[in-house]
Scaffold this active site. Structure first.
Site, PDB file in Angstrom:
ATOM      1  CB  SER A 121      -7.115   0.517  -8.386  1.00  0.00           C
ATOM      2  OG  SER A 121      -6.149   0.736  -9.240  1.00  0.00           O
ATOM      3  CD  GLU A 154     -13.014  -0.178  -2.334  1.00  0.00           C
ATOM      4  OE1 GLU A 154     -13.447   0.773  -1.706  1.00  0.00           O
ATOM      5  OE2 GLU A 154     -12.233  -0.204  -3.309  1.00  0.00           O
ATOM      6  CG  ASN A 192      -7.662   3.145  -4.438  1.00  0.00           C
ATOM      7  OD1 ASN A 192      -6.996   2.894  -3.606  1.00  0.00           O
ATOM      8  ND2 ASN A 192      -7.539   2.316  -5.571  1.00  0.00           N
TER       9      ASN A 192
HETATM   10  N1  3HC Z   1       2.828 -11.042   0.479  1.00  0.00           N
HETATM   11  C1  3HC Z   1       2.421 -11.947   1.447  1.00  0.00           C
HETATM   12  N2  3HC Z   1       2.240 -11.469   2.533  1.00  0.00           N
HETATM   13  C2  3HC Z   1       3.027 -10.506   2.990  1.00  0.00           C
HETATM   14  C3  3HC Z   1       3.508  -9.542   2.309  1.00  0.00           C
HETATM   15  C4  3HC Z   1       3.308  -9.879   0.724  1.00  0.00           C
HETATM   16  N3  3HC Z   1       3.707  -8.706  -0.126  1.00  0.00           N
HETATM   17  N4  3HC Z   1       4.176  -8.410   2.826  1.00  0.00           N
HETATM   18  C5  3HC Z   1       3.805  -9.086   4.348  1.00  0.00           C
HETATM   19  N5  3HC Z   1       3.171 -10.127   4.268  1.00  0.00           N
HETATM   20  C6  3HC Z   1       2.807 -10.929   5.489  1.00  0.00           C
HETATM   21  C7  3HC Z   1       3.816 -11.268   6.143  1.00  0.00           C
HETATM   22  O1  3HC Z   1       4.392 -12.485   5.954  1.00  0.00           O
HETATM   23  C8  3HC Z   1       3.098 -11.228   7.788  1.00  0.00           C
HETATM   24  O2  3HC Z   1       2.383 -12.582   7.778  1.00  0.00           O
HETATM   25  P1  3HC Z   1       2.158 -13.273   9.059  1.00  0.00           P
HETATM   26  O3  3HC Z   1       1.635 -12.420  10.114  1.00  0.00           O
HETATM   27  O4  3HC Z   1       1.387 -14.421   8.766  1.00  0.00           O
HETATM   28  O5  3HC Z   1       3.586 -13.783   9.504  1.00  0.00           O
HETATM   29  C9  3HC Z   1       2.266 -10.310   7.614  1.00  0.00           C
HETATM   30  O6  3HC Z   1       2.049  -9.972   6.381  1.00  0.00           O
HETATM   31  C10 3HC Z   1       2.632  -9.050   8.415  1.00  0.00           C
HETATM   32  O7  3HC Z   1       4.015  -8.733   7.688  1.00  0.00           O
HETATM   33  P2  3HC Z   1       5.239  -8.061   8.571  1.00  0.00           P
HETATM   34  O8  3HC Z   1       5.082  -8.443  10.041  1.00  0.00           O
HETATM   35  O9  3HC Z   1       6.585  -8.520   7.772  1.00  0.00           O
HETATM   36  O10 3HC Z   1       5.235  -6.529   8.372  1.00  0.00           O
HETATM   37  P3  3HC Z   1       4.240  -5.409   8.846  1.00  0.00           P
HETATM   38  O11 3HC Z   1       3.641  -5.819  10.226  1.00  0.00           O
HETATM   39  O12 3HC Z   1       4.944  -4.323   8.892  1.00  0.00           O
HETATM   40  O13 3HC Z   1       2.950  -5.406   7.793  1.00  0.00           O
HETATM   41  C11 3HC Z   1       1.862  -4.624   5.864  1.00  0.00           C
HETATM   42  C12 3HC Z   1       3.313  -5.345   6.608  1.00  0.00           C
HETATM   43  C13 3HC Z   1       0.756  -5.822   5.916  1.00  0.00           C
HETATM   44  C14 3HC Z   1       2.146  -4.376   4.508  1.00  0.00           C
HETATM   45  C15 3HC Z   1       1.389  -3.433   6.944  1.00  0.00           C
HETATM   46  O14 3HC Z   1       2.312  -2.594   6.929  1.00  0.00           O
HETATM   47  C16 3HC Z   1       0.133  -2.785   6.269  1.00  0.00           C
HETATM   48  O15 3HC Z   1      -0.951  -2.933   6.620  1.00  0.00           O
HETATM   49  N6  3HC Z   1       0.239  -1.813   5.415  1.00  0.00           N
HETATM   50  C17 3HC Z   1      -0.711  -1.184   4.920  1.00  0.00           C
HETATM   51  C18 3HC Z   1      -0.949  -1.594   3.556  1.00  0.00           C
HETATM   52  C19 3HC Z   1      -2.004  -0.963   2.654  1.00  0.00           C
HETATM   53  O16 3HC Z   1      -2.340   0.351   3.110  1.00  0.00           O
HETATM   54  N7  3HC Z   1      -2.311  -1.538   1.501  1.00  0.00           N
HETATM   55  C20 3HC Z   1      -3.360  -0.899   0.810  1.00  0.00           C
HETATM   56  C21 3HC Z   1      -2.840  -0.295  -0.393  1.00  0.00           C
HETATM   57  S1  3HC Z   1      -4.006   0.649  -1.474  1.00  0.00           S
HETATM   58  C22 3HC Z   1      -4.403  -0.632  -2.587  1.00  0.00           C
HETATM   59  O17 3HC Z   1      -3.678  -1.956  -2.612  1.00  0.00           O
HETATM   60  C23 3HC Z   1      -5.311  -0.381  -3.631  1.00  0.00           C
HETATM   61  C24 3HC Z   1      -4.700  -0.008  -4.927  1.00  0.00           C
HETATM   62  O18 3HC Z   1      -5.881  -0.099  -5.937  1.00  0.00           O
HETATM   63  C25 3HC Z   1      -4.074   1.217  -4.991  1.00  0.00           C
END
Ligand code: 3HC
Length: 403
Positions: A121, A154, A192
């Site tokens: 990243s 990406e 990012n």
């Molecule tokens: N592993 C696997 N599955 C997961 C999980 C994990 N760590 N966390 C959540 N899930 C799944 C759940 O099981 C659920 O699945 P389902 O719909 O099949 O039942 C689904 O994701 C939704 O989870 P929840 O209902 O428990 O929780 P939320 O609705 O609050 O969603 C989230 C959680 C998907 C993390 C949501 O909050 C989100 O989209 N957040 C933004 C995350 C984000 O921006 N990520 C990018 C970060 S930047 C990055 O990674 C790049 C790096 O280089 C910095």
């Protein structure tokens, strides 16, 4: 070509690597996951097991499907086991010396036709590719956290990547159910470069006691309908990763906008890395509510009408997106796709701009400048072009970036 793909290697089985291995195995690939020692293999395997069990419990996977996925997953401590891999994704810690070691090994072990991808990243894909004798077959394949959930990958191309490699990797990405956005090798790539400075801005506001962490997160969640606020997201992504991205942006541009917040640097130095270390903005605090700050900045943000807290966080990100589009690095569509599918935004930055209008965003940026809340000296040219009184042919009320 893609149909011939069968064996995928994943090197590094931390949270991202384990998620990536799971995603490939669920899509029908035979996956070999490699870790440094047996304890790390066990942790990686446990991570995948937990995720699959959760999917079965929720009725998303049948027991039979799970058995099939388990049969397609092999774990090992030997990189030599990747000698027949068609495609390898490296997801080891973000240190160039470790990546170099892995890529030198992979280049020696894998057949000349194997495509090698790094999930970095913050490091230069070009520098990693140049270490190998197959730079035309090396790409970045940047997944988002949590890897099984977020739909974006990406695909980072270097000046040496062949067009055929890019096509194959985009096809593979689609086959594993992801949406690829292919862009060149530039610090922070698309998502990012837009997300992490915004997280850094939120940390600065928190550090200056503008508002509590809950107020900061809730304000922007409300303003843009985001699934998480920036401080909660910092805990999820890892503060060390956020700092590494800020530092690489700073290295590349030497722009004050990219100076990491002192608090972010100190928290990383103290080992407070978010969820992975058990201590962060929320992690380890039992979510105990914080007292409302009462200082000058807090008063200002409460009293000054032009300074809505959510808009104060969104406006610079919209400005960054417009600079990225203006530079020709990514299209408006790619920018929006990246933030929608990578970070769960209901609307991407250029859509948020259209919703608000350029005048409102520029007004916020100017007010922020007056109150010392931003280092952006002048709004992005593509943003200014959209003001109603912009020179003939430019200001037309619509979003110039879509033209
Ligand atoms: N592993 C696997 N599955 C997961 C999980 C994990 N760590 N966390 C959540 N899930 C799944 C759940 O099981 C659920 O699945 P389902 O719909 O099949 O039942 C689904 O994701 C939704 O989870 P929840 O209902 O428990 O929780 P939320 O609705 O609050 O969603 C989230 C959680 C998907 C993390 C949501 O909050 C989100 O989209 N957040 C933004 C995350 C984000 O921006 N990520 C990018 C970060 S930047 C990055 O990674 C790049 C790096 O280089 C910095």
């Amino acid at each position: 070509m893609v149909q011939e793909f069968d064996k995928v290697g994943v090197v590094g089985l931390g949270a991202m690597g384990a998620g990536i291995a799971e995603v490939f195995a669920r899509a029908g690939f035979n996956v070999t996951g490699v870790e440094i020692d047996q304890a790390a293999v066990d942790r990686g395997r446990a991570h995948v097991d937990r995720s699959l069990s959760k999917a079965v419990d929720k009725g998303k996977l049948t027991e039979d499907e799970r058995t099939g996925i388990d049969a397609r997953l092999t774990f090992t401590t030997s990189r030599e086991d990747l000698a027949d891999a068609d495609f390898v994704v490296e997801a080891v810690p973000e240190r160039m010396d470790i990546k170099k070691d892995v890529f030198a090994d992979l280049d020696r072990i894998c057949p000349p036709g194997t495509i090698l991808a790094t999930n970095t990243s913050s490091l230069s894909v070009t520098e990693i590719a140049a270490l190998t004798g197959r730079a035309d077959k090396v790409v970045g394949l940047h997944f988002f956290n949590p890897a099984p959930v977020m739909k974006l990958v990406e695909v980072i191309t270097t000046v040496s990547t062949s067009a055929e490699t890019v096509d194959v990797v985009c096809e593979v990405a689609k086959r594993i159910g992801k949406t690829p956005v292919a862009v060149g090798d530039r610090a922070g790539f698309v998502a990012n470069a837009l997300l992490v400075p915004y997280i850094n801005d939120a940390i600065r506001l928190y550090e200056r006691k503008v508002a509590t962490r809950e107020e900061i997160d809730a304000s922007v969640q409300k303003a843009a309908g985001l699934p998480m606020g920036p401080l909660a997201l910092a805990d999820l992504v890892g503060l060390d990763i956020c700092l590494a991205v800020m530092d690489v942006l700073w290295e590349e541009y030497r722009d004050r906008r990219y100076a990491a917040s002192p608090l972010l640097r100190r928290m990383v130095a103290a080992g407070r890395l978010g969820r992975k270390s058990g201590q962060g903005f929320y992690a380890g605090t039992d979510d105990a509510p914080e007292p409302r700050p009462t200082g000058r900045y807090a008063q200002m943000i409460q009293e000054e009408e032009t300074l809505d807290l959510g808009e104060v966080l969104l406006a610079p990100q919209i400005d960054d997106a417009m600079r990225m589009v203006g530079d020709g690095y990514a299209s408006a569509r790619d920018v929006d796709t990246a933030m929608r599918f990578g970070c769960g935004y209901p609307k991407g930055p250029t859509e948020l701009l259209e919703e608000r209008g350029a005048e409102a965003v520029v007004t916020t940026l100017v007010a922020m400048g007056e109150y010392g809340l931003t280092d952006i000296p002048v709004p992005a040219p593509l943003l200014m072009d959209q003001l109603p009184d912009a020179p003939e042919g430019e200001g037309h009320g619509g979003c110039a970036c879509h033209a």
